[in-house]
Design an enzyme around this catalytic site. Structure first.
Site, PDB file in Angstrom:
ATOM      1  N   ASP A 199       0.858  -1.182   0.000  1.00 31.28           N
ATOM      2  CA  ASP A 199       0.000   0.000   0.000  1.00 31.28           C
ATOM      3  C   ASP A 199       0.897   1.234   0.000  1.00 31.28           C
ATOM      4  O   ASP A 199       1.704   1.438   0.908  1.00 31.28           O
ATOM      5  CB  ASP A 199      -0.906  -0.042   1.238  1.00 31.28           C
ATOM      6  CG  ASP A 199      -2.065   0.937   1.139  1.00 31.28           C
ATOM      7  OD1 ASP A 199      -1.912   1.974   0.478  1.00 31.28           O
ATOM      8  OD2 ASP A 199      -3.120   0.671   1.756  1.00 31.28           O
ATOM      9  N   ASP A 257      -3.296   7.604  -2.910  1.00 32.49           N
ATOM     10  CA  ASP A 257      -3.234   6.406  -2.073  1.00 32.49           C
ATOM     11  C   ASP A 257      -3.641   5.224  -2.952  1.00 32.49           C
ATOM     12  O   ASP A 257      -4.732   5.221  -3.515  1.00 32.49           O
ATOM     13  CB  ASP A 257      -4.228   6.631  -0.914  1.00 32.49           C
ATOM     14  CG  ASP A 257      -4.211   5.552   0.146  1.00 32.49           C
ATOM     15  OD1 ASP A 257      -3.411   4.611   0.040  1.00 32.49           O
ATOM     16  OD2 ASP A 257      -5.029   5.662   1.086  1.00 32.49           O
ATOM     17  N   HIS A 276     -11.981   6.049   2.106  1.00 34.01           N
ATOM     18  CA  HIS A 276     -12.007   7.277   2.897  1.00 34.01           C
ATOM     19  C   HIS A 276     -11.827   8.509   2.028  1.00 34.01           C
ATOM     20  O   HIS A 276     -11.263   8.430   0.938  1.00 34.01           O
ATOM     21  CB  HIS A 276     -10.878   7.231   3.942  1.00 34.01           C
ATOM     22  CG  HIS A 276      -9.562   6.824   3.348  1.00 34.01           C
ATOM     23  ND1 HIS A 276      -8.630   7.726   2.931  1.00 34.01           N
ATOM     24  CD2 HIS A 276      -9.042   5.595   3.051  1.00 34.01           C
ATOM     25  CE1 HIS A 276      -7.584   7.090   2.426  1.00 34.01           C
ATOM     26  NE2 HIS A 276      -7.802   5.793   2.474  1.00 34.01           N
ATOM     27  N   HIS A 312      -6.995  10.174   6.234  1.00 32.12           N
ATOM     28  CA  HIS A 312      -8.367   9.791   6.563  1.00 32.12           C
ATOM     29  C   HIS A 312      -9.098  11.051   7.002  1.00 32.12           C
ATOM     30  O   HIS A 312      -9.006  11.467   8.143  1.00 32.12           O
ATOM     31  CB  HIS A 312      -8.398   8.706   7.641  1.00 32.12           C
ATOM     32  CG  HIS A 312      -7.917   7.387   7.112  1.00 32.12           C
ATOM     33  ND1 HIS A 312      -8.763   6.371   6.772  1.00 32.12           N
ATOM     34  CD2 HIS A 312      -6.670   6.939   6.827  1.00 32.12           C
ATOM     35  CE1 HIS A 312      -8.059   5.345   6.297  1.00 32.12           C
ATOM     36  NE2 HIS A 312      -6.791   5.661   6.335  1.00 32.12           N
ATOM     37  N   GLU A 333     -11.145   1.158  -1.435  1.00 37.92           N
ATOM     38  CA  GLU A 333     -10.219   0.054  -1.177  1.00 37.92           C
ATOM     39  C   GLU A 333     -10.899  -1.185  -0.612  1.00 37.92           C
ATOM     40  O   GLU A 333     -10.947  -1.381   0.598  1.00 37.92           O
ATOM     41  CB  GLU A 333      -9.059   0.492  -0.278  1.00 37.92           C
ATOM     42  CG  GLU A 333      -9.421   1.253   0.972  1.00 37.92           C
ATOM     43  CD  GLU A 333      -8.150   1.683   1.740  1.00 37.92           C
ATOM     44  OE1 GLU A 333      -7.221   0.873   1.888  1.00 37.92           O
ATOM     45  OE2 GLU A 333      -8.127   2.850   2.180  1.00 37.92           O
ATOM     46  N   GLU A 375      -6.665  -0.889  -4.300  1.00 41.14           N
ATOM     47  CA  GLU A 375      -7.039   0.489  -3.950  1.00 41.14           C
ATOM     48  C   GLU A 375      -6.649   1.489  -5.036  1.00 41.14           C
ATOM     49  O   GLU A 375      -5.574   1.392  -5.622  1.00 41.14           O
ATOM     50  CB  GLU A 375      -6.343   0.907  -2.641  1.00 41.14           C
ATOM     51  CG  GLU A 375      -6.695   2.327  -2.188  1.00 41.14           C
ATOM     52  CD  GLU A 375      -6.045   2.726  -0.868  1.00 41.14           C
ATOM     53  OE1 GLU A 375      -5.015   2.138  -0.501  1.00 41.14           O
ATOM     54  OE2 GLU A 375      -6.594   3.643  -0.207  1.00 41.14           O
TER      55      GLU A 375
HETATM   56 MN    MN Z   1      -3.745   2.809   1.035  1.00 42.28          MN
HETATM   57 MN    MN Z   2      -6.430   4.248   1.815  1.00 42.83          MN
END
Ligand code: MN
Ligand code: MN
Length: 298
Positions: free
Chosen positions: A83, A94, A154, A162, A188, A283
């Site tokens: 990630d 992200d 998010h 977040h 995600e 994601e």
């Molecule tokens: Mn992530």
């Molecule tokens: Mn994330």
């Protein structure tokens, strides 16, 4: 450069670095080598890591990053979630990929990717997020697997990963909201097998940290350390690996422990599947438009 350009640039770097991570053979490498390598790629491309690269293995769904000289070695039977977060001037992209060298997990990985694609397919201005949760759950259960119900996507804001709004991975009644045009969201899905619990719990390991408060402790050394952390990371998460060049590891750990106790610093626990089953993740970061969505990490 305007905000939009920063997001596009962060997204492009995050995407390139994710593909770099996806195509490497990580077997036989230790987790600290993998994290350092991926983070170096981010810097090389002109970005900065928005959080320590997460390298969560098997039943660990998220929030594992390597400790300095982490000895854990990736085996060819492992399932590794990578990630990656990249920011340009605080504007964050992200994205995540799951890799495995054992073909028996490929189906699970494909299901997470498909659920993500389906979710992005219905995302645009005013899409109700409960509908996103519904399509993710439907796609995953159709193939006889389970979504992780207490992990979600998010909203993102500058220097905040977040940012307060959650995008569910299951269909939920009750609280929902609509996506807003030109806002930024990460979607995600996390998937486990049918014999999994479909829920994650906090584990004991806490390798990711973030500043919660800059309130002084009135202890000079600790306050200096807090100031150092603030100047370096602001509100973004960090790892011990990132501070051991300037602070001796023992000293840094000691000071971190004090700051965690005083609630100046938050320590994020790893998240582990309830029945210790394999978890996979996919994601992307999106910016909804009127009739479709821009996927900045495509
Ligand atoms: Mn992530
Ligand atoms: Mn994330």
């Amino acid at each position: 450069m305007d905000i939009f350009d920063n997001y596009v640039k962060a997204g492009k770097i995050a995407s390139q670095v994710r593909e770099y991570a996806r195509t490497q053979d990580h077997t036989g490498r230790c987790l600290s080598e993998i994290c350092n390598d991926i983070e170096q790629e981010i810097f090389k491309k002109g970005g900065e890591p928005a959080f320590p690269v997460n390298v969560s293995l098997n039943d660990i769904a998220a929030h594992y990053t390597a400790v300095p000289n982490d000895p854990i070695i990736v085996k060819n039977t492992d399932v590794l979630k990578i990630d990656v977060g990249v920011h340009i001037d605080g504007y964050i992209a992200d994205t995540a990929v799951t890799v495995s060298y054992d073909t028996k997990y490929q189906n699970l990985i494909d299901i997470a990717e498909r659920a993500l694609d389906e979710a992005i397919g219905i995302s645009r201005s005013n899409t109700r997020v409960s509908e996103i949760g519904r399509i993710i759950e439907k796609t995953i259960t159709k193939y006889g697997c389970k979504p992780i119900q207490n992990l979600s996507g998010h909203s993102l804001e500058r220097y905040t990963i977040h940012a307060g709004k959650s995008i569910p991975n299951i269909w939920t009644i009750g609280h929902s909201f609509n996506l807003s045009v030109n806002n930024v969201y990460a979607i995600e899905p996390f998937v486990t097998t049918s014999d999994g619990q479909g829920v994650v719990y906090e584990g004991k390991i806490k390798n990711i940290f973030g500043i919660g408060s800059r309130k002084r402790t009135k202890e000079q050394k600790t306050d200096d350390f807090l100031e150092y952390l603030w100047n370096k990371f602001k509100t973004l998460p960090f790892a011990l690996r990132w501070i051991v060049n300037e602070y001796e590891e023992k000293e840094a750990l000691y000071l971190l422990e004090i700051l965690v106790k005083k609630k100046n610093v938050h320590a994020y626990p790893i998240l582990v599947e309830g029945a210790n089953r394999i978890v996979v993740q996919a994601e992307h970061t999106i910016i909804p438009q009127e009739s479709n969505t821009l996927t900045i990490t495509k």
